[in-house]
Scaffold this motif. Structure first.
Motif, mmCIF file in Angstrom:
data_model
loop_
_atom_site.group_PDB
_atom_site.id
_atom_site.type_symbol
_atom_site.label_atom_id
_atom_site.label_comp_id
_atom_site.label_asym_id
_atom_site.label_seq_id
_atom_site.Cartn_x
_atom_site.Cartn_y
_atom_site.Cartn_z
ATOM 1 N N GLU A 32 0.859 -1.337 0.025
ATOM 2 C CA GLU A 32 -0.215 -0.075 0.101
ATOM 3 C C GLU A 32 0.833 1.138 0.098
ATOM 4 O O GLU A 32 0.804 2.171 -0.887
ATOM 5 C CB GLU A 32 -0.848 -0.112 1.117
ATOM 6 N N MET A 64 6.056 -7.531 3.036
ATOM 7 C CA MET A 64 5.922 -7.630 4.069
ATOM 8 C C MET A 64 4.491 -8.346 4.141
ATOM 9 O O MET A 64 4.623 -9.312 5.332
ATOM 10 C CB MET A 64 5.673 -6.267 4.858
ATOM 11 N N ASN A 65 3.569 -8.317 3.583
ATOM 12 C CA ASN A 65 2.295 -9.182 3.626
ATOM 13 C C ASN A 65 1.657 -9.934 2.229
ATOM 14 O O ASN A 65 0.844 -10.375 2.377
ATOM 15 C CB ASN A 65 1.235 -8.257 4.000
ATOM 16 N N LYS A 95 1.844 -13.801 1.904
ATOM 17 C CA LYS A 95 1.076 -14.209 3.006
ATOM 18 C C LYS A 95 -0.359 -15.000 2.379
ATOM 19 O O LYS A 95 -0.723 -14.526 1.547
ATOM 20 C CB LYS A 95 0.753 -13.529 4.301
ATOM 21 N N HIS A 113 8.294 -14.097 2.474
ATOM 22 C CA HIS A 113 7.699 -14.315 3.751
ATOM 23 C C HIS A 113 6.135 -14.584 3.731
ATOM 24 O O HIS A 113 5.357 -13.433 3.186
ATOM 25 C CB HIS A 113 7.949 -13.092 4.353
ATOM 26 N N TRP A 158 2.273 -20.151 8.079
ATOM 27 C CA TRP A 158 2.196 -19.415 9.143
ATOM 28 C C TRP A 158 0.819 -19.645 9.787
ATOM 29 O O TRP A 158 -0.159 -19.816 9.103
ATOM 30 C CB TRP A 158 2.303 -17.600 9.084
ATOM 31 N N ASN A 207 7.141 -19.732 9.641
ATOM 32 C CA ASN A 207 7.098 -18.502 10.412
ATOM 33 C C ASN A 207 6.226 -18.835 11.865
ATOM 34 O O ASN A 207 5.147 -19.208 11.740
ATOM 35 C CB ASN A 207 6.428 -17.350 9.732
ATOM 36 N N GLU A 208 6.697 -18.610 12.970
ATOM 37 C CA GLU A 208 6.632 -18.552 14.281
ATOM 38 C C GLU A 208 5.551 -19.860 14.788
ATOM 39 O O GLU A 208 4.583 -19.891 14.994
ATOM 40 C CB GLU A 208 5.450 -17.487 14.568
ATOM 41 N N GLN A 245 13.746 -13.031 13.951
ATOM 42 C CA GLN A 245 12.979 -11.531 13.426
ATOM 43 C C GLN A 245 13.476 -10.326 14.300
ATOM 44 O O GLN A 245 13.728 -9.253 13.711
ATOM 45 C CB GLN A 245 11.478 -11.854 14.073
ATOM 46 N N GLU A 280 13.571 -9.218 10.713
ATOM 47 C CA GLU A 280 12.557 -8.425 10.964
ATOM 48 C C GLU A 280 12.759 -7.265 12.305
ATOM 49 O O GLU A 280 12.079 -6.805 12.821
ATOM 50 C CB GLU A 280 11.031 -9.050 11.494
ATOM 51 N N TRP A 304 11.985 -4.423 9.601
ATOM 52 C CA TRP A 304 10.487 -4.350 9.381
ATOM 53 C C TRP A 304 10.096 -3.199 9.059
ATOM 54 O O TRP A 304 9.221 -2.752 9.705
ATOM 55 C CB TRP A 304 9.931 -5.183 10.448
ATOM 56 N N TRP A 311 4.591 -1.391 12.305
ATOM 57 C CA TRP A 311 3.376 -1.877 12.975
ATOM 58 C C TRP A 311 3.397 -1.696 14.493
ATOM 59 O O TRP A 311 2.556 -1.524 15.288
ATOM 60 C CB TRP A 311 3.533 -3.632 12.893
HETATM 61 O O1 G3I Z 1 -4.832 -5.748 2.745
HETATM 62 C C1 G3I Z 1 -6.021 -5.473 3.467
HETATM 63 C C2 G3I Z 1 -6.727 -4.411 3.089
HETATM 64 O O2 G3I Z 1 -7.376 -4.643 1.630
HETATM 65 C C3 G3I Z 1 -7.931 -4.016 4.159
HETATM 66 O O3 G3I Z 1 -8.539 -2.988 3.502
HETATM 67 C C4 G3I Z 1 -7.058 -3.649 5.526
HETATM 68 C C5 G3I Z 1 -8.004 -3.425 6.379
HETATM 69 O O4 G3I Z 1 -8.771 -4.528 6.896
HETATM 70 O O5 G3I Z 1 -6.323 -4.857 5.854
HETATM 71 C C6 G3I Z 1 -5.338 -5.016 4.931
HETATM 72 O O6 G3I Z 1 -4.727 -6.162 5.507
HETATM 73 C C7 G3I Z 1 -3.776 -5.856 6.607
HETATM 74 C C8 G3I Z 1 -2.351 -6.049 6.012
HETATM 75 O O7 G3I Z 1 -1.417 -6.084 7.236
HETATM 76 C C9 G3I Z 1 -1.997 -5.449 5.041
HETATM 77 O O8 G3I Z 1 -1.958 -3.976 5.547
HETATM 78 C C10 G3I Z 1 -4.139 -6.787 7.583
HETATM 79 O O9 G3I Z 1 -5.436 -6.554 8.176
HETATM 80 C C11 G3I Z 1 -3.305 -6.566 8.758
HETATM 81 O O10 G3I Z 1 -3.478 -7.690 9.886
HETATM 82 C C12 G3I Z 1 -1.668 -7.062 8.236
HETATM 83 O O11 G3I Z 1 -0.987 -6.699 9.459
HETATM 84 C C13 G3I Z 1 0.525 -7.240 9.221
HETATM 85 C C14 G3I Z 1 0.556 -8.350 10.322
HETATM 86 O O12 G3I Z 1 2.064 -8.809 10.075
HETATM 87 C C15 G3I Z 1 -0.334 -9.702 9.821
HETATM 88 O O13 G3I Z 1 -0.044 -10.020 8.817
HETATM 89 C C16 G3I Z 1 1.502 -6.152 9.453
HETATM 90 O O14 G3I Z 1 1.246 -5.063 8.436
HETATM 91 C C17 G3I Z 1 2.832 -6.789 9.434
HETATM 92 O O15 G3I Z 1 3.798 -5.931 9.714
HETATM 93 C C18 G3I Z 1 2.728 -7.912 10.232
HETATM 94 O O16 G3I Z 1 4.144 -8.444 10.370
HETATM 95 C C19 G3I Z 1 4.443 -9.806 11.051
HETATM 96 C C20 G3I Z 1 5.320 -10.753 10.339
HETATM 97 O O17 G3I Z 1 4.597 -10.891 9.234
HETATM 98 C C21 G3I Z 1 5.762 -11.792 11.318
HETATM 99 N N1 G3I Z 1 6.429 -11.287 12.656
HETATM 100 C C22 G3I Z 1 5.666 -10.465 13.179
HETATM 101 C C23 G3I Z 1 5.455 -9.043 12.481
HETATM 102 C C24 G3I Z 1 4.771 -7.971 13.185
HETATM 103 O O18 G3I Z 1 3.553 -8.458 13.670
#
Ligand code: G3I
Length: 363
Positions: free
Chosen positions: A52, A74-75, A78, A111, A115, A158-159, A242, A274, A316, A324
């Motif tokens: 984004e 980052m995402n 997944k 990544h 998970w 992962n985790e 991480q 991370e 990260w 985050w």
């Molecule tokens: O893409 C959707 C979007 O379409 C929607 O409008 C929006 C609102 O619901 O959500 C968006 O998805 C979000 C995504 O990030 C992209 O922004 C998810 O809800 C949100 O849960 C997701 O959070 C990420 C999280 O992992 C879960 O995947 C964080 O950005 C990311 O920094 C975090 O990274 C994790 C590592 O993968 C694993 N280690 C821990 C680290 C921190 O939690």
């Protein structure tokens, strides 16, 4: 990832703040090459990239281009991003970031192939062993095949380690563990290796850095998992730490260095995957927080590098504007978190100078 804990004893922390600030004041010492670094090869530096922000902020794209040798989506690799619709794979975000990395001659980390979080609802509702194995194998076959020879390193799992391991209960309670048992790890690594035998395959996890029996147990479990994979002839190349470091907590330097020795015995690489600093318990003053974070990162990396050179050091995110940490670890004073090497205006902070030291170490 662990959720925030209740506030610690601020008075005790204040004494530590004075020590940390002193360390920060000696920032020259922080920037001096650590033991064994001065004549070593550069360590590639990189960052996770959020699609984004990548699409909307040109300064973000410029920072990724200027500072990074390695990029990790980052995402967008997944399950939540690729498999929101069970009947098809949506690679739009991942393809965009992979293309950017290739255009700019950056390395790529993937990544994460497995998970227990960031799963679409249909995956969370899987109910049988056969279904879970079929979906896991097909997912990894399709994703790894698409980026074969392009994504050089995968966080295969992962985790998967329980946050507070119990005797006889090392594995985290996820849909994969419930339906497949510990074999979910082997299935993931075996499948990834079969599709891309040249890819480096990594077990990625957090909370390896602090003192205490729980963290020591996590380090041991990570080694045990990798040892079992190797004993079965299943390729595994490294452990991803991480390294979401807490500014208000000490590092277990001895434990970390012993971990690095054990990795060497198993011929396993280490990757910092991370890295950021959770500063929610530090004073509001930005300069104090930045110095403390830089000092913590320097101490952590010197401890690791002096025993085993990481294949990469990845933060990260790059800028405090997008992290985050601010949402998950909110400060009582509502001040923005300062976890990353660039500030909210993309200006380098002391942490970037520390990371640069490892990136530019001359051989
Ligand atoms: O893409 C959707 C979007 O379409 C929607 O409008 C929006 C609102 O619901 O959500 C968006 O998805 C979000 C995504 O990030 C992209 O922004 C998810 O809800 C949100 O849960 C997701 O959070 C990420 C999280 O992992 C879960 O995947 C964080 O950005 C990311 O920094 C975090 O990274 C994790 C590592 O993968 C694993 N280690 C821990 C680290 C921190 O939690």
């Amino acid at each position: 990832m662990r959720q925030p804990e209740p506030d610690r004893d601020i008075a005790a922390w204040t004494r530590r703040d004075a020590l940390v600030a002193a360390a920060g004041l000696a920032s020259a010492a922080v920037l001096a090459p650590g033991p064994g670094l001065a004549t070593a090869r550069p360590i590639p530096f990189g960052s996770a990239a959020q699609i984004e922000t990548f699409r909307t902020d040109p300064r973000y794209r410029q920072a990724l281009t200027s500072y990074c040798d390695v990029i990790v989506p980052m995402n967008d690799l997944k399950w939540e991003a690729i498999r929101h619709d069970r009947s098809r794979f949506d690679f739009s975000g991942a393809d965009e970031l992979v293309a950017f990395a290739e255009r700019n001659r950056k390395g790529l980390r993937g990544h994460a192939l497995l998970w227990g979080e960031a799963l679409p609802p249909w995956a969370r509702e899987m109910s049988t062993r056969a279904e879970a194995e079929r979906e896991l194998v097909e997912h990894i076959e399709t994703v790894v095949d698409r980026y074969k020879g392009r994504i050089a390193t995968w966080d295969v799992v992962n985790e998967v380690i329980k946050f507070e391991p119990l005797p006889g209960e090392p594995m985290r309670d996820t849909i994969w563990q419930r339906l497949l048992g510990p074999a979910h790890v082997e299935i993931a690594f075996r499948t990834a290796a079969r599709i891309d035998p040249k890819a480096r395959l990594v077990l990625n996890d957090f909370n390896f850095e602090e003192p205490g029996p729980g963290t020591a147990a996590r380090r041991k479990i990570a080694l045990d998992i990798c040892r079992r994979l190797k004993d079965k002839g299943i390729p595994v190349h490294g452990i991803g730490m991480q390294a979401h470091l807490y500014a208000d907590k000490p590092l277990d330097i001895d434990g970390l260095q012993a971990f690095m020795v054990e990795l060497g015995k198993l011929d396993l690489d280490v990757e910092i995957t991370e890295l950021d600093v959770i500063d929610w318990k530090l004073p509001a003053d930005a300069a104090t927080r930045d110095r403390a974070a830089a000092s913590l990162v320097a101490t952590f990396l010197d401890a690791i590098v002096s025993v085993r050179r990481p294949k990469a050091i990845v933060t990260w995110g790059l800028s405090d504007r997008y992290s985050w940490v601010h949402e998950i670890f909110p400060r009582q004073d509502k001040a923005r978190a300062r976890p990353l090497p660039l500030d909210a205006d993309f200006k380098p902070k002391p942490m970037m100078a520390v990371l640069d030291r490892f990136r530019r170490s001359q051989s």
